[in-house]
Write a protein that holds these residues in place. Structure first.
Motif, mmCIF file in Angstrom:
data_model
loop_
_atom_site.group_PDB
_atom_site.id
_atom_site.type_symbol
_atom_site.label_atom_id
_atom_site.label_comp_id
_atom_site.label_asym_id
_atom_site.label_seq_id
_atom_site.Cartn_x
_atom_site.Cartn_y
_atom_site.Cartn_z
ATOM 1 N N SER A 1 45.829 42.512 38.200
ATOM 2 C CA SER A 1 44.932 43.658 38.302
ATOM 3 C C SER A 1 43.941 43.470 39.446
ATOM 4 N N PHE A 2 43.416 42.254 39.603
ATOM 5 C CA PHE A 2 42.462 41.991 40.683
ATOM 6 C C PHE A 2 43.130 42.177 42.042
ATOM 7 N N MET A 3 44.339 41.624 42.189
ATOM 8 C CA MET A 3 45.028 41.699 43.471
ATOM 9 C C MET A 3 45.382 43.138 43.828
ATOM 10 N N ARG A 4 45.672 43.946 42.806
ATOM 11 C CA ARG A 4 46.045 45.330 43.087
ATOM 12 C C ARG A 4 44.836 46.245 43.175
ATOM 13 N N GLY A 5 43.699 45.794 42.632
ATOM 14 C CA GLY A 5 42.534 46.662 42.588
ATOM 15 C C GLY A 5 41.508 46.415 43.674
ATOM 16 N N THR A 6 41.768 45.434 44.541
ATOM 17 C CA THR A 6 40.802 45.176 45.617
ATOM 18 C C THR A 6 41.513 45.293 46.968
ATOM 19 N N GLN B 1 40.103 40.579 50.176
ATOM 20 C CA GLN B 1 40.684 39.315 49.717
ATOM 21 C C GLN B 1 40.759 38.306 50.862
ATOM 22 N N LYS C 1 40.987 51.830 48.587
ATOM 23 C CA LYS C 1 40.998 50.457 49.100
ATOM 24 C C LYS C 1 41.046 50.448 50.626
ATOM 25 N N CYS D 1 34.443 42.565 46.207
ATOM 26 C CA CYS D 1 35.744 42.689 45.534
ATOM 27 C C CYS D 1 35.574 43.269 44.139
ATOM 28 N N TYR E 1 34.954 47.004 44.298
ATOM 29 C CA TYR E 1 36.197 47.745 44.556
ATOM 30 C C TYR E 1 37.075 47.746 43.312
ATOM 31 N N TRP E 2 37.130 46.607 42.673
ATOM 32 C CA TRP E 2 37.957 46.468 41.478
ATOM 33 C C TRP E 2 37.496 47.457 40.401
ATOM 34 N N CYS F 1 38.531 50.914 41.187
ATOM 35 C CA CYS F 1 39.955 51.161 40.954
ATOM 36 C C CYS F 1 40.248 51.293 39.469
#
Lengths: 241, 235
Positions: free
Chosen positions: A59-64, A69, B172, B207, B210-211, B214
């Motif tokens: 979820s973190f990788m797809r949401g930021t 990153q 994003k 981050c 943004y998270w 989302c």
């Protein structure tokens, strides 16, 4: 200047950048491709509690933003410099190429895990039962039955992911990696000739086109046991969050 | 550590929130631009005219294949150049006009959004039941009426999941505009990092913001999807 002259004068730089872009993309996709099958298995089989950290990671990788990153890893590692130096890891994090590669691999692992999970879930239950019925062990079933079919289902979506990664690799130029985008910006800052951007666009499209063709060839081979009219030539559109 | 994010002169809370406001503004302004472009391109690719279909296909293929950052640079540097050339040609004495980073961001992100949205909308259009449009024509509706009253309201249901994903991607992608010096969340974070020398802390906070955006978008989209499908019988 004439667009052709720009190409003639700067083609070695653009070629160098193109190779760097391909290297970053392929290495990132490959590292992610080696890790994701194990994570996908966890996502399918492990208990919900064991999955929690993995789901958080995905979820973190797809949401930021992938750029955030990259900055987190490349600039952020500076905050832990004494610690990293002590462990002998500082020389790794000091190099922008390593940081970009690490970011892309981590990011792509998350996406590939989710795609493969969909592929594994798409394998008909009957195939697994049949494998067990003829006495295959669990590992054997995974290797001979589940994964071959899962990869065939996931193949088009995995191809889309690699293309997305190739596009994202242009971000490496912000942390001074001289990939195609980095070289393009360098040439633009020297020549102030806009046409170099158009050449870069053509090269990016060319890489995508060649990659799509190669991916189709493999897809055809993976699906050679299925009647031709059933295989979709069009890659399935990946849903991405 | 929390005093770093205090609101006011002592901390970076207000700067980061102002950056966040720009990021949200950019995303909200880009959405209608991208949707409008998406509809235009979708219509072009479904047109009876071969030439228009080629234009639609070419646009979606090229825009989807290019890195967003390249599109942004092409728009920021190129459109600025073109705009100034056009103004000079029309009035040689005119001052050079600045193409603002915000406008460049809206145009570039809108162009990318439009290309992906066109494919989503075309797919949604093709999933519609043709019988209903035919029925509409049979009772004497004009094609415009059929589109507005029958096709458009139902397209929404098929298009929503795809458009939702595009919205999250665009949200994003707004981080990219920090490179062309727009004071968005990402750039304000960079400024804070430059002063405090705490890159990991601040980029992690960015981050997390943004998270959060989302995840919030996903929740809202799930509700919207439930609402859009409220009249559909589930099997």
């Amino acid at each position: 200047m004439n667009p052709m002259d720009i190409l003639l004068q700067y083609w070695p730089r653009l070629l160098d950048g193109t190779l760097m872009t391909i290297k970053l993309t392929l290495m990132g996709a490959l590292i992610a491709g080696l890790i994701s099958p194990f994570l996908a298995l966890i996502r399918v089989q492990a208990s919900p509690i064991a999955q929690a950290p993995l789901r958080l990671y995905v979820s973190f990788m797809r949401g930021t933003p992938i750029m955030a990153q990259l900055f987190l890893i490349f600039y952020g590692s500076g905050q832990f410099r004494p610690f990293l130096q002590e462990w002998g890891l500082w020389s790794f994090f000091r190099d922008p190429f390593n940081c970009a590669l690490l970011t892309f691999a981590l990011n792509s692992t998350a996406y590939q895990t989710e795609i493969l999970r969909g592929g594994i879930l798409g394998v008909p239950r009957g195939e697994v039962e049949a494998a067990m019925a003829i006495g295959m062990s669990r590992a054997h079933t995974l290797r001979r039955v589940v994964f071959p079919h899962a990869y065939r289902i996931a193949w088009p979506a995995l191809g889309n992911e690699v293309i997305l990664l190739m596009k994202a690799s242009a971000l490496a130029s912000i942390v001074t990696v001289f990939d195609l985008m980095g070289r393009t910006r360098q040439v633009f800052s020297r020549s102030f000739d806009f046409s170099v951007y158009l050449w870069a666009a053509l090269i990016y499209l060319g890489i995508t086109a060649i990659f799509v063709l190669l991916w189709w060839q493999v897809e055809k081979r993976l699906s050679r046991h299925i009647a031709p009219h059933q295989t979709s030539r069009k890659p399935v559109k990946e849903t991405q969050a | 550590m929390f005093e770093l994010f205090a609101y006011g002169d002592t901390g970076w809370g207000d700067e980061i929130l102002r950056g966040l406001a720009i990021t949200i503004q950019l995303a909200i302004v880009t959405l209608p631009v991208g949707l409008f472009l998406g509809f235009l391109v979708a219509f072009a690719s479904m047109s009876k005219l071969r030439a228009l279909r080629m234009v639609g296909f070419g646009y979606t293929t090229i825009m989807r294949g290019l890195p967003e950052i390249l599109t942004l640079f092409v728009v920021y540097n190129g459109v600025g150049l073109l705009l100034n050339m056009a103004v000079r040609w029309w009035n040689p004495e005119a001052d050079a006009i600045d193409f603002s980073p915000f406008a460049a961001g809206v145009v570039a992100l809108g162009m990318v959004f439009g290309a992906f949205a066109a494919e989503v909308l075309r797919g949604a259009f093709n999933s519609l039941d043709t019988g209903q449009s035919e029925a509409g024509r049979a009772i004497g509706m004009t094609p415009t009426q059929v589109f507005r009253r029958i096709q458009l309201p139902q397209m929404w249901r098929f298009a929503l999941p795809g458009l939702g994903n595009l919205w999250i991607n665009m949200l994003k992608d707004t981080a990219l505009v920090s490179i062309i010096a727009l004071n968005d969340l990402m750039r304000m974070t960079k400024v804070a990092v430059g002063v405090t020398k705490q890159p990991f802390t601040f980029y992690l906070v960015a981050c997390l913001i943004y998270w959060a955006m989302c995840v919030l978008s996903e929740l809202v989209l799930a509700r919207m999807e439930r609402r859009a499908n409220r009249g559909i019988r589930r099997v």
